[in-house]
Design an enzyme around this catalytic site. Structure first.
Site, PDB file in Angstrom:
ATOM      1  N   GLN A   6      -4.657  -1.964   9.469  1.00 36.23           N
ATOM      2  CA  GLN A   6      -4.523  -3.247   8.775  1.00 36.23           C
ATOM      3  C   GLN A   6      -5.111  -4.369   9.625  1.00 36.23           C
ATOM      4  OE1 GLN A   6      -3.288  -3.761   5.590  1.00 36.23           O
ATOM      5  NE2 GLN A   6      -3.969  -5.862   5.888  1.00 36.23           N
ATOM      6  N   ASP A  38     -11.393   2.285   3.572  1.00 34.72           N
ATOM      7  CA  ASP A  38     -11.615   0.834   3.451  1.00 34.72           C
ATOM      8  C   ASP A  38     -13.106   0.516   3.325  1.00 34.72           C
ATOM      9  OD1 ASP A  38      -9.365  -0.732   3.260  1.00 34.72           O
ATOM     10  OD2 ASP A  38      -9.098  -1.000   5.426  1.00 34.72           O
ATOM     11  N   LYS A  96       0.845  -1.205   0.000  1.00 32.10           N
ATOM     12  CA  LYS A  96       0.000   0.000   0.000  1.00 32.10           C
ATOM     13  C   LYS A  96       0.878   1.252   0.000  1.00 32.10           C
ATOM     14  CE  LYS A  96      -3.769  -2.477   2.178  1.00 32.10           C
ATOM     15  NZ  LYS A  96      -4.566  -2.810   3.360  1.00 32.10           N
TER      16      LYS A  96
END
Ligand code: NAP
Length: 287
Positions: A97, A120, A53
């Site tokens: 994460q 997200d 990322k």
């Protein structure tokens, strides 16, 4: 007939070039998009995902901050950092994460992320907006990337039978909702489904997100179907493979994704795209 194999490299390159152009324009206007990623603990796969990322941000010019925190970080410390980043005007997207270490309640962490920075798309408000429709929402990156691949296959979902295998919060359920929104007739299968091959083989669009290597064989695939394999599994020899037996299905499917190379990078591309979207929204509020 051999299936059309999605060319991950070409698709991703084209999409990221467009994103880089958007980032350049925003940066010129003093609104460079920024993404913060928090990683707690030492799970090796999570470290690889976070590095990917970070690198993807650098490649398109997105400002990025990565916080690698020790496993023993408390939930309160993590939430304090999230609140600091929620208030930081240079950060437009923020994610933690998954999975966090077991002493941290993932739901509490997601709830703490500002809805307008939840790139997200996991916050309950964004999930609810996916169901109800709503302005300024974010859709989870993997399913929205799959929708982009379906669009690129040229197969119009309206009126087609779409079968989604897997019903997780992050892939299967939002996937089914997006397909429904695109006017497909949607069936969702899971571990208690008894006649998987019978149902899957009726699908014009088959999306597989299970986490079982090569579960899906040619008998699960309708001739000519679009087959999207979300699964990522590590084999004993260290190689990665999907949930679909690619070689077995290659001459039955109409379109098929190899693993690795398409859905993974596409997911990261959607994350970049959501971060740019968030920066555009914040600029629109400023101007
Ligand atoms: P998950 O939370 O473990 O969910 C798996 C789903 O598959 C569950 O709904 C489960 O049913 C169902 N299932 C399990 N065994 C099955 C079987 N034999 N037949 C039919 N359904 C079965 O997994 P996830 O987070 O959705 O991820 C799925 C896969 O996608 C994993 O390999 C993951 O690594 C991969 N993934 C990839 C990306 C990417 O960016 N490439 C992103 C996310 C996930 P129940 O609900 O009944 O348990």
């Amino acid at each position: 007939v051999t299936a059309h194999v999605f060319n991950g490299k070409a698709i991703i390159q084209e999409m990221r070039a467009q994103i880089a152009e958007d980032v350049r324009r925003l940066t010129e206007r003093g609104a460079r998009p920024g993404l913060a990623v928090i990683l707690v603990g030492d799970d090796p796969a999570s470290h690889v995902y976070v590095r990917n990322k970070e690198k993807a941000c650098q490649d398109v010019g997105i400002y990025s901050e990565v916080y690698r925190l020790p496993t023993e970080t408390s939930q309160d410390e993590l939430i304090a950092l999230i609140e600091k980043l929620n208030a930081d005007p240079n950060i437009h997207g923020l994610l933690v994460q998954s999975p966090p270490p077991p002493h941290i309640n993932e739901r509490a962490v997601i709830d703490a992320i500002a809805v307008h920075k939840d790139v997200d798309g996991f916050h309950p408000v964004n999930v609810g907006n996916l169901l109800l429709g709503g302005a300024e929402t974010f859709v989870a990156c993997t399913p929205s990337g799959v929708m982009e691949l379906i669009r690129r296959s040229g197969v119009e979902p309206a009126g087609k039978h779409a079968v989604v295998i897997g019903r997780s919060h992050i892939v299967g359920k939002p996937m089914a909702l997006l397909l429904l929104e695109a006017d497909a007739t949607v069936t969702v299968c899971h571990s208690k489904t008894t006649n998987l091959a019978e149902i899957a083989s009726q699908a014009d669009i088959l999306v597989v997100a299970v986490g079982r290597p090569k579960l899906i064989k040619r008998e699960h695939v309708k001739p000519g179907a679009v087959v999207i394999d979300v699964g990522v599994n590590r084999l004993p020899d260290g190689k990665l493979c999907g949930d679909v037996d690619f070689d077995d299905c290659l001459d039955v499917a109409g379109h098929i994704t190899p693993v690795p190379g398409v859905v993974g990078p596409m997911t990261i591309t959607q994350l970049l795209s959501n971060t740019v979207l968030s920066a555009k929204r914040s600029l629109a509020k400023r101007d």
